[in-house]
Design a protein around this motif. Structure first.
Motif, PDB file in Angstrom:
ATOM      1  N   GLY A  11      43.047  50.604  47.964  1.00 53.45           N
ATOM      2  CA  GLY A  11      41.899  49.980  47.191  1.00 53.45           C
ATOM      3  C   GLY A  11      41.295  50.373  48.460  1.00 53.45           C
ATOM      4  O   GLY A  11      39.641  50.037  48.036  1.00 53.45           O
TER       5      GLY A  11
ATOM      6  N   THR B 147      37.592  49.126  47.588  1.00 44.93           N
ATOM      7  CA  THR B 147      37.777  48.262  46.363  1.00 44.93           C
ATOM      8  C   THR B 147      38.522  47.270  47.375  1.00 44.93           C
ATOM      9  O   THR B 147      39.528  46.687  47.298  1.00 44.93           O
ATOM     10  CB  THR B 147      37.997  48.613  44.846  1.00 44.93           C
ATOM     11  OG1 THR B 147      37.643  49.947  45.147  1.00 44.93           O
ATOM     12  CG2 THR B 147      38.404  47.910  43.953  1.00 44.93           C
TER      13      THR B 147
ATOM     14  N   VAL C 157      38.619  42.746  46.872  1.00 44.45           N
ATOM     15  CA  VAL C 157      39.187  41.492  46.834  1.00 44.45           C
ATOM     16  C   VAL C 157      38.309  40.493  46.949  1.00 44.45           C
ATOM     17  O   VAL C 157      38.179  40.342  47.904  1.00 44.45           O
ATOM     18  CB  VAL C 157      40.610  40.772  45.927  1.00 44.45           C
ATOM     19  CG1 VAL C 157      40.370  39.668  44.852  1.00 44.45           C
ATOM     20  CG2 VAL C 157      40.839  42.579  45.852  1.00 44.45           C
TER      21      VAL C 157
ATOM     22  N   VAL D 164      33.265  48.311  47.685  1.00 35.12           N
ATOM     23  CA  VAL D 164      32.738  47.452  46.030  1.00 35.12           C
ATOM     24  C   VAL D 164      33.701  45.944  46.372  1.00 35.12           C
ATOM     25  O   VAL D 164      35.115  45.832  46.291  1.00 35.12           O
ATOM     26  CB  VAL D 164      33.365  48.522  44.895  1.00 35.12           C
ATOM     27  CG1 VAL D 164      33.332  47.893  43.920  1.00 35.12           C
ATOM     28  CG2 VAL D 164      32.877  49.836  45.123  1.00 35.12           C
ATOM     29  N   GLN D 165      33.342  44.944  45.687  1.00 35.05           N
ATOM     30  CA  GLN D 165      34.170  43.558  45.336  1.00 35.05           C
ATOM     31  C   GLN D 165      34.204  43.445  44.401  1.00 35.05           C
ATOM     32  O   GLN D 165      33.471  43.139  43.444  1.00 35.05           O
ATOM     33  CB  GLN D 165      33.112  42.507  46.422  1.00 35.05           C
ATOM     34  CG  GLN D 165      33.186  42.842  47.870  1.00 35.05           C
ATOM     35  CD  GLN D 165      32.759  41.986  48.849  1.00 35.05           C
ATOM     36  OE1 GLN D 165      31.237  41.854  48.697  1.00 35.05           O
ATOM     37  NE2 GLN D 165      32.494  40.673  48.592  1.00 35.05           N
ATOM     38  N   VAL D 166      35.516  43.001  44.309  1.00 35.87           N
ATOM     39  CA  VAL D 166      36.144  42.617  42.622  1.00 35.87           C
ATOM     40  C   VAL D 166      36.827  40.752  42.185  1.00 35.87           C
ATOM     41  O   VAL D 166      37.714  40.551  43.363  1.00 35.87           O
ATOM     42  CB  VAL D 166      37.462  42.743  42.776  1.00 35.87           C
ATOM     43  CG1 VAL D 166      37.241  42.737  40.697  1.00 35.87           C
ATOM     44  CG2 VAL D 166      37.120  45.051  42.200  1.00 35.87           C
ATOM     45  N   PRO D 167      35.996  39.883  41.451  1.00 34.44           N
ATOM     46  CA  PRO D 167      35.779  38.372  41.810  1.00 34.44           C
ATOM     47  C   PRO D 167      37.219  38.698  41.783  1.00 34.44           C
ATOM     48  O   PRO D 167      38.008  38.895  41.295  1.00 34.44           O
ATOM     49  CB  PRO D 167      35.288  38.639  39.981  1.00 34.44           C
ATOM     50  CG  PRO D 167      34.714  39.923  39.734  1.00 34.44           C
ATOM     51  CD  PRO D 167      35.051  40.926  40.853  1.00 34.44           C
TER      52      PRO D 167
ATOM     53  N   ASP E  78      38.934  38.033  38.377  1.00 32.75           N
ATOM     54  CA  ASP E  78      39.725  39.158  37.424  1.00 32.75           C
ATOM     55  C   ASP E  78      40.500  39.762  38.312  1.00 32.75           C
ATOM     56  O   ASP E  78      41.571  40.582  37.413  1.00 32.75           O
ATOM     57  CB  ASP E  78      38.080  40.503  37.555  1.00 32.75           C
ATOM     58  CG  ASP E  78      37.264  39.364  36.410  1.00 32.75           C
ATOM     59  OD1 ASP E  78      37.345  38.295  36.322  1.00 32.75           O
ATOM     60  OD2 ASP E  78      36.154  40.079  36.958  1.00 32.75           O
ATOM     61  N   PHE E  79      40.542  40.008  39.325  1.00 36.69           N
ATOM     62  CA  PHE E  79      41.601  40.840  39.999  1.00 36.69           C
ATOM     63  C   PHE E  79      43.424  40.255  40.195  1.00 36.69           C
ATOM     64  O   PHE E  79      44.173  41.181  39.569  1.00 36.69           O
ATOM     65  CB  PHE E  79      41.627  40.967  41.778  1.00 36.69           C
ATOM     66  CG  PHE E  79      42.159  42.493  42.041  1.00 36.69           C
ATOM     67  CD1 PHE E  79      42.098  43.475  42.117  1.00 36.69           C
ATOM     68  CD2 PHE E  79      43.239  41.703  42.636  1.00 36.69           C
ATOM     69  CE1 PHE E  79      43.261  44.610  42.693  1.00 36.69           C
ATOM     70  CE2 PHE E  79      44.228  42.910  43.275  1.00 36.69           C
ATOM     71  CZ  PHE E  79      44.297  44.202  42.683  1.00 36.69           C
TER      72      PHE E  79
ATOM     73  N   GLU F 184      44.616  41.232  36.466  1.00 33.49           N
ATOM     74  CA  GLU F 184      45.140  42.818  37.097  1.00 33.49           C
ATOM     75  C   GLU F 184      45.858  42.578  37.545  1.00 33.49           C
ATOM     76  O   GLU F 184      47.317  43.933  37.396  1.00 33.49           O
ATOM     77  CB  GLU F 184      43.937  43.513  37.519  1.00 33.49           C
ATOM     78  CG  GLU F 184      44.675  44.633  37.419  1.00 33.49           C
ATOM     79  CD  GLU F 184      43.014  45.951  38.774  1.00 33.49           C
ATOM     80  OE1 GLU F 184      43.779  46.866  39.169  1.00 33.49           O
ATOM     81  OE2 GLU F 184      42.345  45.291  38.948  1.00 33.49           O
TER      82      GLU F 184
ATOM     83  N   LYS G  77      49.367  45.457  44.973  1.00 34.77           N
ATOM     84  CA  LYS G  77      47.763  44.339  44.647  1.00 34.77           C
ATOM     85  C   LYS G  77      48.401  43.098  45.153  1.00 34.77           C
ATOM     86  O   LYS G  77      47.277  42.266  45.023  1.00 34.77           O
ATOM     87  CB  LYS G  77      48.240  44.193  42.811  1.00 34.77           C
ATOM     88  CG  LYS G  77      47.325  45.658  42.619  1.00 34.77           C
ATOM     89  CD  LYS G  77      47.559  45.362  41.273  1.00 34.77           C
ATOM     90  CE  LYS G  77      47.071  47.109  40.508  1.00 34.77           C
ATOM     91  NZ  LYS G  77      45.673  48.012  40.659  1.00 34.77           N
TER      92      LYS G  77
END
Length: 312
Positions: A165, A174, A176, A241-244, A247-248, A251, A261
């Motif tokens: 990321g 990106t 988490v 960019v931060q992803v919850p 949610d990750f 994914e 990941k």
């Protein structure tokens, strides 16, 4: 124990193997190691990499990893075995042969392939790579061996790419959850071998002084601070960019538990926060033996844009 140790290396032509060998060859030249043996299969015997090791003084030994006796013969007189085996078809079978050979040859010290993370901090995550490492370590202990885990930070030169990321080319990272603000230890390629060498020498001199789990790293910052260090050199500004987390995780499950990941989740869960690590003081107190590579040096080497020439 008297005299310098004899060390055997498995997987010396792979990525991690090529990282650790320079320290071992330097130690051989300087008399800190008595002998360095590089185990290989017949098909790779004439490779340029192995010839380079031989020219530098290493002894290249051919084995058949399906035959315990050939491996145990190669281990005769060896004080410490260092494995950098990766993944792939048949690797678990090779590991079984390796353990049997270590026992047969009565090797005193064994460093299984654990470089890159302390995955023991996240037992709730199951992944074939980590599951295999944990099983292998347990089996080594059960067989009466002395396995020592070198639990390094993420490898510095292999981390800052889009696979984690961290797309330095586009300048967008990106991450988490709160990963941007959690300390994340990095270990430079050149420090992998030096840490391992010092652990071998310590354990060889007095096994009671060397724990079976050693956390080490070259530098540790938050990802936000790593980005600032790169920006200072490149003159750009990395966007984060931060992803919850939840949610990750979804994914991650949909991606069949893709290894990259998983590490991104581990960044977010503080797995690489080595604030309590004692390995540096144990093996290189106050950097008195060698100077660790800091991230600023890596930033300068890459012009502030790691993997700038990388193509999908």
């Amino acid at each position: 124990m008297s005299g310098p140790p004899v060390v055997a290396v498995i997987g010396a032509t792979g990525y991690v193997g090529k990282c650790i060998m320079p320290a071992f060859l330097d130690a051989l030249k300087g008399g800190r190691l008595q002998e360095v043996r590089v185990l290989t299969v017949k098909e790779k015997l004439n490779s340029q990499q192995l010839q380079s090791y031989a020219t530098s003084g290493a002894k290249v030994v051919t084995v058949d990893y399906k035959n315990v006796s050939t491996v145990s013969m190669a281990f005769q007189g060896v004080d410490a075995v260092v494995s950098t085996l990766g993944t792939g078809e048949g690797i678990e079978d090779v590991k079984t042969v390796l353990l049997d050979a270590l026992v047969a040859a009565k090797v005193k010290l064994y460093f299984p392939s654990e470089f890159g993370t302390n995955h023991y901090k996240c037992p709730n995550y199951s992944h074939p790579l980590f599951d295999g490492k944990r099983k292998h370590f347990s089996q080594a202990k059960e067989l009466g061996l002395n396995p020592i885990r070198m639990l390094t930070g993420d490898i510095m030169e292999a981390t800052f790419g889009k696979w984690f990321g961290l797309d330095c080319i586009s300048g967008v990272w990106t991450l988490v959850g709160n990963a941007p603000d959690i300390p994340c230890a990095m270990t430079a390629e050149r420090d992998l071998g030096r840490f391992t060498l010092e652990a071998i020498l310590l354990a060889h001199s007095d096994i009671s002084k060397c724990p079976d789990e050693i956390e080490v790293y070259s530098d540790m910052k938050t990802f936000r601070d790593y980005a600032k260090s790169l920006d200072k050199v490149s003159g750009r500004e990395i966007k984060i960019v931060q992803v919850p987390v939840e949610d990750f995780k979804t994914e991650y499950e949909k991606a069949d538990k893709q290894f990259e990941k998983l590490l991104m989740l581990m960044f977010a869960e503080g797995t690489y926060d080595y604030s309590n690590a004692t390995g540096i003081n144990l093996l290189n107190p106050n950097e008195s033996i060698w100077k660790l590579k800091k991230f600023e040096e890596y930033a300068e080497e890459t012009g502030g844009i790691p993997w700038n020439d990388f193509k999908d």
